[in-house]
Design a protein around this motif. Sequence first.
Motif, PDB file in Angstrom:
ATOM      1  N   SER A  73       0.803  -1.217   0.000  1.00  0.00           N
ATOM      2  CA  SER A  73       0.000   0.000   0.000  1.00  0.00           C
ATOM      3  C   SER A  73       0.837   1.268   0.000  1.00  0.00           C
ATOM      4  O   SER A  73       0.306   2.369  -0.245  1.00  0.00           O
ATOM      5  CB  SER A  73      -0.928   0.010   1.217  1.00  0.00           C
ATOM      6  N   GLU A  74       2.130   1.152   0.262  1.00  0.00           N
ATOM      7  CA  GLU A  74       2.973   2.340   0.346  1.00  0.00           C
ATOM      8  C   GLU A  74       3.022   3.088  -0.983  1.00  0.00           C
ATOM      9  O   GLU A  74       3.109   4.320  -1.014  1.00  0.00           O
ATOM     10  CB  GLU A  74       4.383   1.957   0.806  1.00  0.00           C
ATOM     11  N   LEU A  76       0.572   2.946  -3.312  1.00  0.00           N
ATOM     12  CA  LEU A  76      -0.770   3.413  -3.628  1.00  0.00           C
ATOM     13  C   LEU A  76      -1.190   4.576  -2.740  1.00  0.00           C
ATOM     14  O   LEU A  76      -1.829   5.525  -3.203  1.00  0.00           O
ATOM     15  CB  LEU A  76      -1.770   2.256  -3.460  1.00  0.00           C
ATOM     16  N   TYR A  77      -0.852   4.482  -1.467  1.00  0.00           N
ATOM     17  CA  TYR A  77      -1.216   5.522  -0.496  1.00  0.00           C
ATOM     18  C   TYR A  77       0.036   5.895   0.304  1.00  0.00           C
ATOM     19  O   TYR A  77       0.195   5.483   1.451  1.00  0.00           O
ATOM     20  CB  TYR A  77      -2.304   5.018   0.451  1.00  0.00           C
ATOM     21  N   ASP A  79       1.029   8.421   1.901  1.00  0.00           N
ATOM     22  CA  ASP A  79       0.836   9.098   3.182  1.00  0.00           C
ATOM     23  C   ASP A  79       0.035   8.271   4.181  1.00  0.00           C
ATOM     24  O   ASP A  79       0.141   8.489   5.395  1.00  0.00           O
ATOM     25  CB  ASP A  79       0.126  10.437   2.958  1.00  0.00           C
ATOM     26  N   TYR A  80      -0.765   7.347   3.663  1.00  0.00           N
ATOM     27  CA  TYR A  80      -1.636   6.541   4.537  1.00  0.00           C
ATOM     28  C   TYR A  80      -1.597   5.064   4.118  1.00  0.00           C
ATOM     29  O   TYR A  80      -2.613   4.499   3.714  1.00  0.00           O
ATOM     30  CB  TYR A  80      -3.077   7.052   4.483  1.00  0.00           C
ATOM     31  N   PRO A  81      -0.440   4.414   4.186  1.00  0.00           N
ATOM     32  CA  PRO A  81      -0.345   3.020   3.722  1.00  0.00           C
ATOM     33  C   PRO A  81      -1.116   2.028   4.580  1.00  0.00           C
ATOM     34  O   PRO A  81      -1.313   0.873   4.187  1.00  0.00           O
ATOM     35  CB  PRO A  81       1.161   2.733   3.800  1.00  0.00           C
ATOM     36  N   TRP A  82      -1.592   2.494   5.729  1.00  0.00           N
ATOM     37  CA  TRP A  82      -2.318   1.606   6.627  1.00  0.00           C
ATOM     38  C   TRP A  82      -3.800   1.488   6.260  1.00  0.00           C
ATOM     39  O   TRP A  82      -4.508   0.627   6.799  1.00  0.00           O
ATOM     40  CB  TRP A  82      -2.208   2.123   8.067  1.00  0.00           C
ATOM     41  N   ILE A  83      -4.286   2.339   5.359  1.00  0.00           N
ATOM     42  CA  ILE A  83      -5.719   2.359   5.052  1.00  0.00           C
ATOM     43  C   ILE A  83      -6.236   1.016   4.523  1.00  0.00           C
ATOM     44  O   ILE A  83      -7.198   0.461   5.062  1.00  0.00           O
ATOM     45  CB  ILE A  83      -6.051   3.502   4.065  1.00  0.00           C
ATOM     46  N   PRO A  84      -5.641   0.434   3.450  1.00  0.00           N
ATOM     47  CA  PRO A  84      -6.156  -0.854   2.960  1.00  0.00           C
ATOM     48  C   PRO A  84      -6.056  -1.957   4.012  1.00  0.00           C
ATOM     49  O   PRO A  84      -6.966  -2.798   4.117  1.00  0.00           O
ATOM     50  CB  PRO A  84      -5.260  -1.156   1.753  1.00  0.00           C
ATOM     51  N   GLU A 221      -6.057  -4.737  -7.943  1.00  0.00           N
ATOM     52  CA  GLU A 221      -6.212  -3.561  -7.089  1.00  0.00           C
ATOM     53  C   GLU A 221      -6.728  -3.912  -5.689  1.00  0.00           C
ATOM     54  O   GLU A 221      -6.598  -3.111  -4.755  1.00  0.00           O
ATOM     55  CB  GLU A 221      -7.153  -2.542  -7.740  1.00  0.00           C
ATOM     56  N   TYR A 225      -6.124  -5.207   0.243  1.00  0.00           N
ATOM     57  CA  TYR A 225      -7.346  -5.433   1.014  1.00  0.00           C
ATOM     58  C   TYR A 225      -7.563  -6.926   1.254  1.00  0.00           C
ATOM     59  O   TYR A 225      -7.979  -7.334   2.341  1.00  0.00           O
ATOM     60  CB  TYR A 225      -8.558  -4.845   0.283  1.00  0.00           C
TER      61      TYR A 225
END
Length: 274
Positions: A73-74, A76-77, A79-84, A221, A225
């Motif tokens: 996720s780093e 893809l996100y 700033d927020y790699p923890w979201i998925p 994608e 998740y």
Amino acid sequence: MEYFESLAIEIGPVKSALLATIFTWLLTALGASLVFFFKTIKRSVFDTMLGFTGGVMIAASFWSLLAPSIKNSEALYPDYPWIPAAIGFLMGGLFIFGLDKLMPHLHINFKKEESEGVRTEWHKSTLLLLAITLHNIPEGLAVGILFGAAAHGIEGASFSAAIALAIGIGVQNFPEGLAVAMPLRRQGVSRRNSFWYGQLSAIVEPIAGVVGAIAVIHMQEILPYALSFAAGAMIFVVVEEVIPETQRDKYTDLAVLGFMGGFTLMMILDVALG
């Protein structure tokens, strides 16, 4: 290990997931086969083995699933790699929560009147079988999803890691097969039928493994998740089912030691082989 990794690369993630989960299923059957030689098992041994199972599942949830999910996720996100990982983790737990409320089942050390899910008059042996089947769904998914992730070259997810996960789950499936077959034998079920139900509890793993591998291959994608989804599902099973089953007698300390042993083994497998 290099041979198995090259074989997995050659035959592809779906077939690899199928073979790996057949392996975990066979180890369940091997554990259930002990019912032909023993009618009972000491509760201290039983609780230790259940604790071991929980330790393997907790360690696999982090090293094999959550860590690769966050790493992937780093990009893809940033700033927020923890979201998925957070979303998938919670969804996995809620998925098993829903099945737990709907599917009639009975945990191993519980009485018939303590059965969960939709109320039914099904026999205790059927409810026990459904409980372990529910337990095995996230395990099969985890193996399949990790093979799919390895096929996409996700950082932290490799065929070696997927094979290590399959080995860890297979090892903890051995006492699971025994955990289903032995209580049935104590209830007067024949050795043959006790074995049959014991091995049947893991038949869902190859199905879930193939479904997980196909899903992430065709929907790249959802990979982060999906990885955390499998982790959340396994954590829910451990906290809601496995740990409570080990805390209903006087061998709680042995169960904790078993848990630590299982956790350590899975950690070593994943770090050393993955």
